[in-house]
Structures are given as structure tokens and as C-alpha cells.
Motif scaffolding. Sequence first.
Motif, short mmCIF file in Angstrom:
data_model
loop_
_atom_site.label_atom_id
_atom_site.label_comp_id
_atom_site.label_asym_id
_atom_site.label_seq_id
_atom_site.Cartn_x
_atom_site.Cartn_y
_atom_site.Cartn_z
N ASN A 43 -14.11 39.20 67.61
CA ASN A 43 -14.79 38.17 68.39
C ASN A 43 -15.64 38.79 69.48
N GLU A 44 -16.14 37.97 70.39
CA GLU A 44 -17.06 38.47 71.42
C GLU A 44 -16.41 39.43 72.40
N ASN A 45 -15.08 39.48 72.42
CA ASN A 45 -14.35 40.40 73.30
C ASN A 45 -13.72 41.56 72.53
N ARG A 46 -14.25 41.81 71.33
CA ARG A 46 -13.85 42.94 70.47
C ARG A 46 -12.40 42.83 69.99
N GLN A 47 -11.85 41.66 69.97
CA GLN A 47 -10.49 41.47 69.48
C GLN A 47 -10.49 41.02 68.03
N ILE A 48 -9.50 41.48 67.28
CA ILE A 48 -9.45 41.22 65.85
C ILE A 48 -9.10 39.76 65.59
N HIS A 62 1.76 52.95 59.60
CA HIS A 62 1.90 53.74 60.83
C HIS A 62 2.60 52.93 61.93
N GLY A 63 3.32 51.87 61.52
CA GLY A 63 4.17 51.15 62.46
C GLY A 63 3.47 50.13 63.33
N VAL A 64 2.26 49.70 62.98
CA VAL A 64 1.53 48.70 63.77
C VAL A 64 1.41 47.42 62.95
N PHE A 65 1.93 46.32 63.49
CA PHE A 65 1.89 45.04 62.81
C PHE A 65 1.29 44.00 63.77
N GLY A 66 0.95 42.83 63.24
CA GLY A 66 0.41 41.78 64.08
C GLY A 66 -0.90 42.16 64.72
N LEU A 67 -1.94 42.35 63.91
CA LEU A 67 -3.21 42.89 64.39
C LEU A 67 -4.08 41.86 65.12
N ILE A 72 -9.70 47.70 68.23
CA ILE A 72 -9.61 48.71 67.18
C ILE A 72 -8.75 49.90 67.59
N GLY A 73 -8.88 50.37 68.85
CA GLY A 73 -8.07 51.50 69.29
C GLY A 73 -6.59 51.18 69.33
N GLU A 74 -6.26 49.93 69.66
CA GLU A 74 -4.86 49.50 69.69
C GLU A 74 -4.30 49.40 68.27
N ALA A 75 -5.13 48.95 67.35
CA ALA A 75 -4.70 48.85 65.96
C ALA A 75 -4.44 50.22 65.34
N PHE A 76 -5.27 51.21 65.73
CA PHE A 76 -5.15 52.56 65.19
C PHE A 76 -4.29 53.47 66.05
N SER A 77 -3.61 52.92 67.06
CA SER A 77 -2.70 53.69 67.92
C SER A 77 -3.38 54.83 68.65
N CYS A 78 -4.62 54.63 69.06
CA CYS A 78 -5.35 55.66 69.81
C CYS A 78 -4.62 55.98 71.10
N GLN A 79 -4.55 57.28 71.43
CA GLN A 79 -3.84 57.71 72.64
C GLN A 79 -4.46 57.15 73.91
N ASN A 80 -5.75 56.79 73.85
CA ASN A 80 -6.43 56.29 75.05
C ASN A 80 -6.37 54.76 75.19
N ALA A 81 -5.85 54.07 74.17
CA ALA A 81 -5.93 52.61 74.14
C ALA A 81 -5.18 51.94 75.30
N ASN A 82 -4.11 52.58 75.75
CA ASN A 82 -3.31 51.97 76.82
C ASN A 82 -3.40 52.74 78.14
N CYS A 83 -4.44 53.57 78.26
CA CYS A 83 -4.60 54.35 79.49
C CYS A 83 -5.16 53.51 80.64
N ALA A 84 -5.76 52.38 80.32
CA ALA A 84 -6.28 51.47 81.34
C ALA A 84 -5.58 50.12 81.20
N VAL A 85 -5.45 49.42 82.32
CA VAL A 85 -4.77 48.13 82.32
C VAL A 85 -5.44 47.16 81.36
N ARG A 120 -4.20 60.00 67.53
CA ARG A 120 -3.29 58.86 67.52
C ARG A 120 -1.89 59.25 67.93
N ASN A 121 -1.19 58.29 68.50
CA ASN A 121 0.24 58.43 68.75
C ASN A 121 0.99 57.87 67.55
N SER A 122 1.36 58.73 66.63
CA SER A 122 2.12 58.26 65.47
C SER A 122 3.61 58.41 65.75
#
Length: 381
Positions: A43-48, A62-67, A72-85, A120-122
Motif C-alpha cells: 500500500n501507500e505506506n509500503r506495507q504488504i 525462515h520462521g516468518v508468518f503473518g505477512l 519487505i525488510g520485516e518479511a525477509f528478517s533484515c537485520q536493520n528492519a527493527n533498528c528504528a522505532v 538476515r537474522n535467521s
Amino acid sequence: MPNQTTTIRSSAEDLSLQRAVLSTERHLCELLDAIPDNVMLLNENRQILYANKTLEQFCAAHGVFGLIGLRIGEAFSCQNANCAVEGCGNAEPCNLCGALDASLIALRGQPSSFECQILRNSRRGPDALDLRVSGTPLHWKSGPAVLLVASDISHVKRRQVLERLFFHDTLNTAGTINQIAEMLMHGILDFEAAKQDLWQASQMLVREIRGQSQLFAAENEELRVEFGLVLVRELLESVAALFRNNEAGLGKRVVIKEETAGLLLLSDNALLTRVLGNLLKNALEASHPGEVVTLGCRREETDIVLWCHNEGVLTREVQMQIFRRSFSTKGSGRGIGTYSIKLLSEKYLQGKVELVSTPQTGTLFTLTFPIAPRQENPVAP
């Protein structure tokens, strides 16, 4: 600083309304499910809003459900996805993210395609993922949207890097052996004068081939770890000796700090030698003639901290990418050394790799390992 496009997230209610509109597009969803690449509708806020079956299966493995609602970074478990609030797209390294660029450009109405390197954090430690991300703008009933296709090109990048390393480093070493052999054949050198150089070149060739074999096994989760007692001082001295007559070390000095004497570590000596060898080689290549590279070690409670310091400084842009598999400061297709340091240390040796590089301190890599690690192999069955 990130703009409003990257920080705002849709509420659960808004997502539900958008999903309700999407549910009327049954044929579109069937079409997306038929595509063998990872496809998502944002959508317009880049959410799936919708993830096709290929993407769902990839993330579930890779242990990620409920997309739904993720970026995209949260779906792919990117190490930087949760570095900012605010989540994916808002940490400093995200400024260099190809997936973010593709999404934002498509939201502005332009199709685009970028490569994206994700660490990624696998569940089993750090894992590299190389993607080709293509964004296509869409306009439909609930507002602007993006069709994002993320093709996994990890195998292509891995092959390119390994081919480059083989044709560059391994061929160079083999060429040195060939030159010495030719000089012996023509009587230019006698065996006594050449044997040390010949032995060192052949040893380096074996190390390079063995190193690539270890990396291949590590990425395929087939590497076996053999823990044993390691005398840290001897380890550092043996690693330093590898580069005593190496081209990377010419005109430079390697110093081992005295406090390393008497320290012991339970680890895999061969893998640890590979990790420290890559670290020292990178430090020497980044140094100028006359400069000093320092190796050291200290004990911190239940950990042993190994470190390597050189006088050079890495730019902030390099620091944010240095552990990615396909990134290198040496040019296209050369990146693998620093990535392998993180892969082997964190995924197999139960350690942690950190980097600090400033004009005041120079560049310092630290490797922290438990003195008594878990005895079971952390990855291989």
C-alpha cells in the motif's frame, strides 16, 4: 532523515479496508500466486496487502508468518528492519537499500529495479540474501499501490564472487608457483634458494582453495565444527606468520600485544585461523607502507575478545555495508572476506563481530567468543 512516506504506518483498520477491496480482485490474486518469484502488493505506506504463495512459503521456511502489514525488510528478517522505532526503511543503513528505493520510486509513479543485499537474522545465525527488486506503480480503488517483485539472485552473486576469487587470487598464486618452477627449469634459481618461496606459495594456494571450500560448506549449512583447546598467543603468531612475506604485508608491520600470553579458548582452530586470516589480510590491504597493524586479545568475564586494529578509516557508507556478501571496497565481484568473518564467527563459532572506525581511533574489528561454548555443532546435523 526519513520522510513521511517511510515513517507512517497504516492502522489495522485501514489495512482491513484495503484487504476487503483486494478480496474482490480474485483473478489478480490467482495471477500473482502463479508467479514463481516472491511477489507482494504494497500500500501507500509500503506495507504488504497481499503476498503470493512463493513469498509466503519462503518466509515460512525462515520462521516468518503473518505477512500482512509488514514491510519487505520485516518479511525477509533484515537485520536493520527493527533498528528504528518506525521499522523497516528508517534506520541509517536503509538509505542504501535497493528495496526501499524501488518501493518509493514506484509510489511516485515510476517503475524501477534495484539490487538489494540483505543480511538476515535467521534462526541459525546471519544469512545473506541477494535480491533483484522491481517496483511497478499501481492505481486502484483504495489508492496508490506498488507491485513489488523480489527475485532471489543469491546463487548468481555467489557464483560471480567465487569465480572472481578463483580467477584472481587463486590464479595469481598458481602463477607464482609456475614462475618459480620455470626459473628452476632454466637454471635461473637453484632449489635451495627457491624452496622457501615455493613452499609458501603452495601453502597459500592450498589455504585459498580450502577457504573457498569452507565457505561453500558454511553457506550450505554443511560445515562441521571441531572444538578443541586453542592457545591464543600461538594462534595470533601463526596467523601473523602467514602474511610475513605476503604481498599484502610488504612494508607494513604486524604487532601482537603482550597481554595475549597465557590466554586459552575452546574453539575450532582451523575456522578461527581462517577468520583471523581474513581480518588481518583486510587490515594489511587497507594500510599504507610504514603503518602498523595490531592483533590482540583480552579476557572479559566468560568471554575471550580477539581484535585487529589498523590506522585507516572506513567511510560511514562502507561501514554500513561491509558485512554484506556481495559488497567489497576492492571492486565488483570481490566481496566475500568480511562477510565470511561474520558468517563463520556468528553462525558456527558462537561469537559476535563488531566494528568501530573513526578518524580518532582508526579501524578496530573485535571478535567476542565464549571461553566454553556449547559443544554441539550449532548448525550441521
